[in-house]
Design an enzyme around this catalytic site. Structure first.
Site, PDB file in Angstrom:
ATOM      1  N   CYS A  51       0.828  -1.211   0.000  1.00 22.39           N
ATOM      2  CA  CYS A  51       0.000   0.000   0.000  1.00 22.39           C
ATOM      3  C   CYS A  51       0.861   1.260   0.000  1.00 22.39           C
ATOM      4  CB  CYS A  51      -0.918  -0.011   1.222  1.00 22.39           C
ATOM      5  SG  CYS A  51      -1.748   1.561   1.493  1.00 22.39           S
ATOM      6  N   CYS A  54       0.321   3.291   3.489  1.00 19.77           N
ATOM      7  CA  CYS A  54       0.696   2.747   4.804  1.00 19.77           C
ATOM      8  C   CYS A  54       2.016   3.376   5.283  1.00 19.77           C
ATOM      9  CB  CYS A  54       0.850   1.227   4.723  1.00 19.77           C
ATOM     10  SG  CYS A  54      -0.693   0.320   4.980  1.00 19.77           S
ATOM     11  N   HIS A 114      -4.406   0.330   7.880  1.00 20.11           N
ATOM     12  CA  HIS A 114      -4.846   0.047   6.520  1.00 20.11           C
ATOM     13  C   HIS A 114      -6.271  -0.525   6.477  1.00 20.11           C
ATOM     14  CE1 HIS A 114      -4.138  -0.926   2.270  1.00 20.11           C
ATOM     15  NE2 HIS A 114      -4.762  -2.068   2.491  1.00 20.11           N
ATOM     16  N   ASN A 152     -13.355  10.424  -1.326  1.00 17.31           N
ATOM     17  CA  ASN A 152     -14.056   9.470  -2.186  1.00 17.31           C
ATOM     18  C   ASN A 152     -13.884   8.140  -1.518  1.00 17.31           C
ATOM     19  OD1 ASN A 152     -14.681  11.224  -4.300  1.00 17.31           O
ATOM     20  ND2 ASN A 152     -12.657  10.947  -5.198  1.00 17.31           N
ATOM     21  N   SER A 160      -9.131   4.592  -5.350  1.00 14.01           N
ATOM     22  CA  SER A 160      -8.150   3.627  -5.857  1.00 14.01           C
ATOM     23  C   SER A 160      -7.503   2.781  -4.778  1.00 14.01           C
ATOM     24  CB  SER A 160      -7.069   4.386  -6.629  1.00 14.01           C
ATOM     25  OG  SER A 160      -6.419   5.303  -5.757  1.00 14.01           O
ATOM     26  N   HIS A 163      -7.076   2.000   1.836  1.00 19.47           N
ATOM     27  CA  HIS A 163      -6.491   2.647   3.015  1.00 19.47           C
ATOM     28  C   HIS A 163      -7.251   3.962   3.248  1.00 19.47           C
ATOM     29  CE1 HIS A 163      -2.842   3.163   5.673  1.00 19.47           C
ATOM     30  NE2 HIS A 163      -3.539   4.270   5.843  1.00 19.47           N
ATOM     31  N   HIS A 165      -8.384   7.414   3.445  1.00 21.97           N
ATOM     32  CA  HIS A 165      -7.726   8.671   3.079  1.00 21.97           C
ATOM     33  C   HIS A 165      -8.700   9.613   2.390  1.00 21.97           C
ATOM     34  CE1 HIS A 165      -7.703   6.533  -0.758  1.00 21.97           C
ATOM     35  NE2 HIS A 165      -7.543   7.704  -1.346  1.00 21.97           N
ATOM     36  N   GLN A 167      -8.706  13.725   0.252  1.00 18.74           N
ATOM     37  CA  GLN A 167      -7.862  14.601  -0.543  1.00 18.74           C
ATOM     38  C   GLN A 167      -8.154  16.059  -0.234  1.00 18.74           C
ATOM     39  OE1 GLN A 167      -7.183  13.741  -4.664  1.00 18.74           O
ATOM     40  NE2 GLN A 167      -8.208  11.757  -4.529  1.00 18.74           N
ATOM     41  N   HIS A 295     -20.610  23.789   6.084  1.00 14.36           N
ATOM     42  CA  HIS A 295     -21.402  22.555   6.009  1.00 14.36           C
ATOM     43  C   HIS A 295     -20.626  21.482   5.250  1.00 14.36           C
ATOM     44  CE1 HIS A 295     -22.338  24.882   2.371  1.00 14.36           C
ATOM     45  NE2 HIS A 295     -22.458  23.712   1.755  1.00 14.36           N
ATOM     46  N   GLN A 322     -33.230  13.528 -10.550  1.00  9.77           N
ATOM     47  CA  GLN A 322     -34.519  12.924 -10.216  1.00  9.77           C
ATOM     48  C   GLN A 322     -34.293  11.888  -9.135  1.00  9.77           C
ATOM     49  OE1 GLN A 322     -35.429   9.528 -10.965  1.00  9.77           O
ATOM     50  NE2 GLN A 322     -37.548   9.704 -10.324  1.00  9.77           N
TER      51      GLN A 322
HETATM   52  P1  H2U Z   1      -8.177   8.319  -4.537  1.00 14.96           P
HETATM   53  O1  H2U Z   1      -8.038   6.852  -4.461  1.00 14.96           O
HETATM   54  O2  H2U Z   1      -9.216   8.867  -3.611  1.00 14.96           O
HETATM   55  O3  H2U Z   1      -8.316   8.787  -5.948  1.00 14.96           O
HETATM   56  O4  H2U Z   1      -6.820   8.970  -3.978  1.00 14.96           O
HETATM   57  C1  H2U Z   1      -5.567   8.416  -4.119  1.00 14.96           C
HETATM   58  C2  H2U Z   1      -4.658   9.537  -4.541  1.00 14.96           C
HETATM   59  O5  H2U Z   1      -3.323   9.195  -4.207  1.00 14.96           O
HETATM   60  C3  H2U Z   1      -4.709   9.787  -6.025  1.00 14.96           C
HETATM   61  O6  H2U Z   1      -5.142  11.103  -6.249  1.00 14.96           O
HETATM   62  C4  H2U Z   1      -2.465   9.673  -5.206  1.00 14.96           C
HETATM   63  C5  H2U Z   1      -3.263   9.572  -6.479  1.00 14.96           C
HETATM   64  O7  H2U Z   1      -2.873  10.558  -7.398  1.00 14.96           O
HETATM   65  N1  H2U Z   1      -1.234   8.888  -5.171  1.00 14.96           N
HETATM   66  C6  H2U Z   1      -0.036   9.493  -4.830  1.00 14.96           C
HETATM   67  O8  H2U Z   1      -0.006  10.699  -4.623  1.00 14.96           O
HETATM   68  N2  H2U Z   1       1.095   8.747  -4.728  1.00 14.96           N
HETATM   69  C7  H2U Z   1       1.159   7.409  -4.985  1.00 14.96           C
HETATM   70  O9  H2U Z   1       2.191   6.797  -4.815  1.00 14.96           O
HETATM   71  C8  H2U Z   1      -0.047   6.708  -5.508  1.00 14.96           C
HETATM   72  C9  H2U Z   1      -1.305   7.487  -5.491  1.00 14.96           C
HETATM   73 ZN    ZN Z   2      -2.327   0.990   3.671  1.00 12.82          ZN
END
Ligand code: H2U
Ligand code: ZN
Length: 340
Positions: A51, A54, A114, A152, A160, A163, A165, A167, A295, A322
């Site tokens: 990961c 992590c 994780h 997300n 993606s 773990h 997280h 943004q 909010h 809708q």
């Molecule tokens: P999402 O899974 O919510 O999209 O967020 C993961 C983010 O982590 C994604 O925007 C970033 C991706 O660009 N990322 C890194 O900055 N470094 C990495 O080594 C892999 C993913």
């Molecule tokens: Zn992790």
């Protein structure tokens, strides 16, 4: 609302963004013959050597994460916005306009664990996330007009990595959704001398029908104008412009109410509930922010089960949002699964 509105098609107005939503409660009565699977998620390990979020692991950039204890913030290695973007306007023709936009994207790890989601973390650990949101807003708000904090969650929402997280994207412009809310709240304040959302909190507390959960400082409702089946709006009960204004008791109560709301979401369809959530507070460097009230929006895609989701397609893409199940029904369903 009379039975006409409870049983027949109607449109509801969203005063926060000035848009309408079509509500078709009569459709929620139709029999459902699709499948309702139970998904059993594979248990994850507390630490995954593969990961990139992590503690102690390598990221795509070649950088190594520290052995963080609570939260960890880093600049997104694949940022959608870049800070050193020169300000330029492209206007060859009024129909072909573009402007450059400086900004910065960061990733916020909610926990070194994780295997946990925000909903599964202890209130104390969620408080560290709240504090990180506050710190990031404080810092980035000095340089950018808008700081968008969001999460997300779940593959369904395009996340993606499991773990936990979120943004943070900060930029030198007010994005579309924010601009609509800015106009609506400013206009409401001009006309009524009161913030729109504070008035709304009072209304919802009186009517109670759409209240999902509340505590001393916070209220969660399925807004009257919600477009997603189990969409919620989290609001402070007193005037707050931004996350950075929260007092200690409000921070604590925020962590506590987040835990309850997210636990209810997970219990609704017996699954780690997917959603996109994010914070909206008064923009920075804006002259008039009087009508603003902090909010958070929660936009979950699920409709009927862990796998049956609502798609915003067809009529929604071409005409307007809708929904079938009413926000009042959604609030009742969520209250039923609220942990004590
Ligand atoms: P999402 O899974 O919510 O999209 O967020 C993961 C983010 O982590 C994604 O925007 C970033 C991706 O660009 N990322 C890194 O900055 N470094 C990495 O080594 C892999 C993913
Ligand atoms: Zn992790």
């Amino acid at each position: 609302m009379g039975t006409d509105f409870r049983q027949r098609p109607h449109r509801r107005y969203n005063p926060l963004n000035g848009e309408w939503v079509l509500v078709s409660p009569q459709r929620a009565l139709r029999p459902w013959q699709g499948q309702v699977e139970r998904v059993t998620a594979a248990r994850r390990p507390p630490y995954d050597p593969e990961c990139y979020l992590c503690p102690g692991n390598l990221r795509a950039s070649g950088e190594r994460n520290p052995n963080y204890q609570h939260t960890f913030v880093f600049v997104n290695d694949f940022s959608a916005l870049l800070p050193d973007t020169p300000l330029k306007a492209f206007e060859d023709h009024p129909l072909l306009r573009a402007v450059s936009v400086p900004g910065e994207c960061r990733v916020l790890c909610f926990s070194p664990r994780h295997d946990l989601s925000l909903a599964e973390m202890e209130v104390e650990a969620i408080l560290h996330v709240v504090d990180a949101w506050i710190e990031q807003t404080e810092e980035l708000g000095k340089r950018f007009r808008w700081v968008q904090i969001f999460e997300n969650k779940g593959e369904m929402m395009g996340c993606s990595n499991p773990h936990p997280h979120g943004q943070i994207w900060a930029l030198e412009a007010l994005p579309n959704e924010v601009l609509k809310e800015h106009h609506q709240q400013t206009q409401h304040y001009r006309q009524n001398r009161r913030p729109l959302l504070l008035e709304y909190v009072e209304l919802e507390l009186q009517q109670a029908e759409r209240v999902v959960v509340e505590n001393e400082d916070w209220l969660v409702v399925t807004p009257f104008w919600a477009i997603w089946p189990f969409e919620t709006l989290l609001l402070p009960k007193s005037p707050v412009l931004r996350l950075t204004e929260l007092k200690n008791s409000q921070r604590l109560n925020l962590a506590a109410i987040l835990k309850r709301l997210l636990a209810a979401y997970d219990r609704l369809f017996n699954t780690s509930f997917p959603y996109s959530m994010g914070w909206h507070g008064a923009p920075f460097l804006e002259e008039n922010v009087l009508g603003w009230q902090l909010h958070a929006h929660f936009y979950p895609p699920l409709l009927r089960s862990a796998t049956v989701r609502k798609f915003m397609v067809g009529f929604e893409m071409l005409a307007e949002a809708q929904r079938d199940i009413t926000p009042e029904q959604a609030a009742a369903r969520l209250r039923e699964v609220l942990p004590s």
